[in-house]
Design a protein around this motif. Structure first.
Motif, short mmCIF file in Angstrom:
data_model
loop_
_atom_site.label_atom_id
_atom_site.label_comp_id
_atom_site.label_asym_id
_atom_site.label_seq_id
_atom_site.Cartn_x
_atom_site.Cartn_y
_atom_site.Cartn_z
N UNK A 147 0.83 -1.22 0.00
CA UNK A 147 0.00 0.00 0.00
C UNK A 147 0.86 1.26 0.00
N UNK A 148 2.18 1.07 -0.11
CA UNK A 148 3.13 2.20 -0.13
C UNK A 148 2.94 3.09 1.10
N UNK A 149 2.91 2.46 2.27
CA UNK A 149 2.68 3.18 3.52
C UNK A 149 3.77 4.22 3.76
N UNK A 150 3.34 5.42 4.13
CA UNK A 150 4.30 6.50 4.40
C UNK A 150 3.76 7.41 5.50
N UNK A 151 3.18 6.80 6.55
CA UNK A 151 2.57 7.59 7.61
C UNK A 151 3.37 7.57 8.90
N UNK A 152 2.65 7.51 10.02
CA UNK A 152 3.26 7.54 11.34
C UNK A 152 3.55 6.11 11.80
N UNK A 153 4.80 5.83 12.11
CA UNK A 153 5.23 4.51 12.58
C UNK A 153 5.48 4.64 14.08
N UNK A 154 4.52 4.13 14.88
CA UNK A 154 4.53 4.36 16.33
C UNK A 154 5.02 3.11 17.05
N UNK A 173 9.99 0.57 3.41
CA UNK A 173 10.29 1.44 2.27
C UNK A 173 11.50 0.99 1.48
N UNK A 174 11.69 -0.33 1.36
CA UNK A 174 12.91 -0.82 0.71
C UNK A 174 13.02 -0.35 -0.73
N UNK A 175 11.89 -0.21 -1.41
CA UNK A 175 11.95 0.28 -2.79
C UNK A 175 12.41 1.74 -2.84
N UNK A 176 12.11 2.50 -1.80
CA UNK A 176 12.58 3.89 -1.75
C UNK A 176 14.11 3.92 -1.75
N UNK A 177 14.74 2.93 -1.10
CA UNK A 177 16.20 2.85 -1.09
C UNK A 177 16.71 2.55 -2.49
N UNK A 178 16.05 1.64 -3.19
CA UNK A 178 16.47 1.30 -4.55
C UNK A 178 16.31 2.49 -5.50
N UNK A 179 15.24 3.25 -5.30
CA UNK A 179 14.94 4.38 -6.18
C UNK A 179 15.96 5.52 -6.05
N UNK A 180 16.68 5.54 -4.94
CA UNK A 180 17.61 6.65 -4.70
C UNK A 180 18.76 6.70 -5.69
N UNK A 181 19.07 5.55 -6.30
CA UNK A 181 20.30 5.46 -7.08
C UNK A 181 20.01 5.28 -8.57
N UNK A 182 20.80 5.97 -9.39
CA UNK A 182 20.64 5.85 -10.84
C UNK A 182 21.16 4.52 -11.36
#
Length: 423
Positions: free
Chosen positions: A272-279, A313-322
């Motif tokens: 669901x591409x969660x990007x909210x509050x992680x409590x 957010x592991x895909x966010x890490x992959x997206x960081x690099x060209x």
């Protein structure tokens, strides 16, 4: 994605400084504004029944003077601000699961109103408000809660606060079973109806992992069915029977098997591409530790929360690099190529085994580690091997300056279960 620590078991509201120091020193930048600390469930439950007993906090009972909530919380809020701790999310006062009192709704309403006002003053944009349940017939639950939540709408707008509903369990003769909004279809429809009547996205949902665990639910499906309505996740571990708040990964069923379905949860949150509050709620673990050990516990808790953020957010890490390369030509590399190879194709992979240099593995050429010395600066190295720290040290000792990341395969969408053997 914000990481928040809960103050329960860590911060004493009468003398908050030491707990706040431990929290900020451990690296936490955000903390949950937990109104239940200033208005405990027992105090609400006993409203109108008794006076304060000897040995209790010197503060006045909030249940008798709800309008003084902000004044009473000010010393703690000031300490948060001085230490640099932000309060992006809050938790409204609530009733005990086993309460039988049906006359407390007006009190809860006043307390939640004051909580919304404090949120506005503290710059807190989200508040978790449990649904009403005490003394309400099952058939009337939506009607009563619809009126309750909509009555809070004007103050929520005025203070720019989003209200989150939360999945509940209920106490039936001492047994905890599924309660209001524990069905994801019901929860989703409640949020959608409230937003439709509000004419804006003023309502969302908070998933309490501990409650899902008690209710024996498939966490991946629960999260997926709620989708983008999920704005917060409460991470806490437990045995699936009693309501406890333990540090994730500390409650096992034996043989190292977790009691909580972390695999399903993380997979669902990725989808669901969660990007909210992680409590992170580990109040029971913190309370059991000696205050002398608490600074080290807090560091472990922060590392645990960072791990969840990274995994979700592991895909966010992959997206960081060209561009990327992999290190390792084994099971983990194969799993990477199966799940991410097409979307984030590596240039090649490396391995310390000289016998496979120059061969092809899962469509990638296998090169020696020295080949990493000629990488462009913006290319990252993803280590596909459980001996991450050892390999990272090897690469740094070789003089490699590129960013190094660890690719972990524990929560991937699918796996190869047949393991490669290489002698």
């Amino acid at each position: 994605m914000n990481i928040l620590a809960t103050p329960e078991g860590i911060i004493d509201t009468d003398r908050p400084k030491q707990g706040i120091i431990d929290t900020s020193t451990a690296g936490f930048e955000n903390i949950l504004l937990d109104f239940s600390q200033f208005c405990p469930e027992g105090e609400v439950e006993n409203f109108g029944k008794r006076q304060k007993k000897a040995g209790q906090s010197n503060r006045p009972l909030i249940t008798e003077t709800p309008s003084k909530l902000c004044e009473i919380m000010e010393p703690v809020l000031s300490q948060y601000k001085k230490s640099g701790l932000r309060t992006p999310a809050a938790y409204a006062p609530y009733l005990r699961r086993d309460t039988k009192r049906a006359d407390l709704t007006p009190l809860l309403y006043r307390l939640t109103q004051e909580s919304l006002r404090v949120c506005g003053q503290a710059g807190c944009g989200t508040i978790i408000v449990r649904p009403l349940f005490s003394g309400i017939d099952r058939k009337e639950q939506w009607k009563e809660n619809r009126e309750y939540y909509l009555s809070l709408l004007p103050l929520a707008r005025e203070n720019n606060v989003r209200i989150l509903l939360e999945n509940q369990c209920q106490d039936v003769n001492g047994h905890l079973v599924r309660g209001i909004c524990s069905d994801p279809h019901e929860a989703a429809s409640w949020v959608d109806w409230l937003n439709a009547e509000a004419g804006e996205q003023r309502f969302g949902f908070c998933v309490d992992v501990g409650i899902c665990n008690i209710c024996g639910q498939n966490m991946r499906e629960f999260v997926r069915k709620l989708g983008g309505r999920v704005k917060a996740i409460i991470l806490r571990d437990g045995d699936g029977q009693k309501e406890t708040s333990l540090l994730p990964f500390t409650c096992t069923a034996g043989n190292g098997q977790p009691r909580t379905d972390w695999l399903g949860l993380i997979r669902g949150l990725r989808e669901i591409h969660f990007d909210g509050q992680l409590i992170l709620d580990f109040g029971d673990t913190a309370a059991a530790f000696s205050p002398l050990l608490r600074p080290w516990l807090m560091r472990l808790a922060k590392a645990t929360a960072d791990y969840f953020k990274w995994q979700i957010g592991i895909e966010d890490t992959l997206k960081k690099y060209s561009s990327i390369v992999l290190f390792g030509a084994g099971n983990m590399c194969r799993n990477y190529m199966k799940c991410y190879g097409e979307k984030y194709p590596p240039l090649f992979t490396c391995d310390n085994d000289s016998r496979i240099w120059g061969t092809n593995f899962c469509g990638l050429e296998v090169k020696p580690p020295d080949s990493l010395k000629t990488l462009p600066e913006d290319c990252a190295i993803f280590i596909c091997n459980i001996y991450y720290r050892e390999i990272e040290r090897q690469l740094r000792d070789m003089g490699i300056k590129n960013n190094i990341e660890f690719f972990n395969d524990e929560y991937m969408p699918s796996f190869y279960f047949d393991r490669l053997e290489r002698r």
